[in-house]
Design a protein around this motif. Structure first.
Motif, mmCIF file in Angstrom:
data_model
loop_
_atom_site.group_PDB
_atom_site.id
_atom_site.type_symbol
_atom_site.label_atom_id
_atom_site.label_comp_id
_atom_site.label_asym_id
_atom_site.label_seq_id
_atom_site.Cartn_x
_atom_site.Cartn_y
_atom_site.Cartn_z
ATOM 1 N N VAL A 73 39.810 116.022 -89.747
ATOM 2 C CA VAL A 73 38.974 115.930 -90.971
ATOM 3 C C VAL A 73 39.935 115.842 -92.333
ATOM 4 O O VAL A 73 39.581 114.846 -92.993
ATOM 5 C CB VAL A 73 37.921 116.889 -91.005
ATOM 6 C CG1 VAL A 73 37.162 117.041 -92.532
ATOM 7 C CG2 VAL A 73 37.063 116.799 -90.146
ATOM 8 N N ALA A 74 40.875 116.564 -92.338
ATOM 9 C CA ALA A 74 41.867 116.728 -93.280
ATOM 10 C C ALA A 74 42.610 115.261 -93.381
ATOM 11 O O ALA A 74 42.960 114.591 -94.609
ATOM 12 C CB ALA A 74 42.920 117.876 -93.406
ATOM 13 N N GLY A 75 42.848 114.613 -92.194
ATOM 14 C CA GLY A 75 43.626 113.371 -92.180
ATOM 15 C C GLY A 75 42.870 112.267 -92.584
ATOM 16 O O GLY A 75 43.256 111.374 -93.165
ATOM 17 N N PHE A 76 41.650 112.397 -92.366
ATOM 18 C CA PHE A 76 40.552 111.279 -92.801
ATOM 19 C C PHE A 76 40.421 111.313 -94.351
ATOM 20 O O PHE A 76 40.090 110.486 -94.981
ATOM 21 C CB PHE A 76 39.425 111.187 -92.261
ATOM 22 C CG PHE A 76 39.122 110.902 -90.826
ATOM 23 C CD1 PHE A 76 39.822 109.694 -90.537
ATOM 24 C CD2 PHE A 76 38.711 111.614 -89.804
ATOM 25 C CE1 PHE A 76 39.689 109.091 -89.072
ATOM 26 C CE2 PHE A 76 38.387 111.315 -88.454
ATOM 27 C CZ PHE A 76 38.989 109.928 -88.238
ATOM 28 N N GLY A 77 40.786 112.698 -95.118
ATOM 29 C CA GLY A 77 40.554 112.709 -96.543
ATOM 30 C C GLY A 77 41.662 112.287 -97.311
ATOM 31 O O GLY A 77 41.766 112.277 -98.439
ATOM 32 N N ARG A 78 42.842 111.808 -96.496
ATOM 33 C CA ARG A 78 43.854 111.550 -97.288
ATOM 34 C C ARG A 78 44.003 109.955 -97.729
ATOM 35 O O ARG A 78 43.442 108.979 -97.389
ATOM 36 C CB ARG A 78 45.305 111.577 -96.288
ATOM 37 C CG ARG A 78 45.641 112.735 -96.035
ATOM 38 C CD ARG A 78 46.878 113.062 -95.251
ATOM 39 N NE ARG A 78 47.051 114.560 -94.672
ATOM 40 C CZ ARG A 78 47.767 114.852 -93.950
ATOM 41 N NH1 ARG A 78 48.718 113.815 -93.529
ATOM 42 N NH2 ARG A 78 47.846 116.042 -93.380
#
Length: 157
Positions: A152-157
């Motif tokens: 999820v954090a990777g998609f937020g970048r």
């Protein structure tokens, strides 16, 4: 399948998680000694099982039959000790949730192979496509549990 047996299996899963947490706390309270905590856990279990065995007719005939068993049949005790030690050692290091989902993944894969091929002299129970799909869903759940926040954090970048 018998509903009572399914509920019992669920309770075994509950007991595994609680056991890991309790044994981890025992280890922490005796100087972070995972081996001693696992030993104490097994000693307590041995006492309980010994009492149960005695109440069901004793140990004499069983001990006599043990001498004729092949050595590999005693591996369960070593594997059980490795499991208990592993949970005590790993739970504080990787967290109980990560530990248990990885234990479940390992159990799932190994159980499917044992059932499908009839390994270790178990009855062969072919693993169907639907069961493989279910195992895949569980494996996906394991991955999401372990890596979901990073994904999820990777998609937020």
């Amino acid at each position: 399948m018998n509903l009572i047996l399914l509920i019992m299996a669920f309770c075994v899963g509950v007991a595994m998680s609680v056991q890991a947490a309790v044994n981890t706390q025992l280890a922490a309270s005796i100087g972070a000694n995972s081996v001693v905590a696992a030993f104490v856990s097994f000693a307590c279990g041995t006492i309980v099982l010994g009492g149960m065995a005695l109440s069901r007719g004793g140990l004499g005939p069983t001990f006599a039959a043990l001498a004729t068993q092949p050595a590999w049949k005693f591996a369960g005790g070593f594997l059980g000790a490795a499991f208990v030690f592993g949970t005590v050692f790993l739970a504080p290091r990787i967290g109980l949730l990560s530990l248990i989902v990885l234990v479940i993944a390992g159990q799932l894969i190994t159980s499917m192979a044992i059932d499908h091929f009839g390994l270790i002299h178990m009855a062969a129970r072919k693993v169907s496509g639907v069961r493989m799909l279910g195992a895949g869903v569980v494996a996906l759940g394991v991955a999401v549990t372990l890596f979901g926040e990073r994904i999820v954090a990777g998609f937020g970048r």
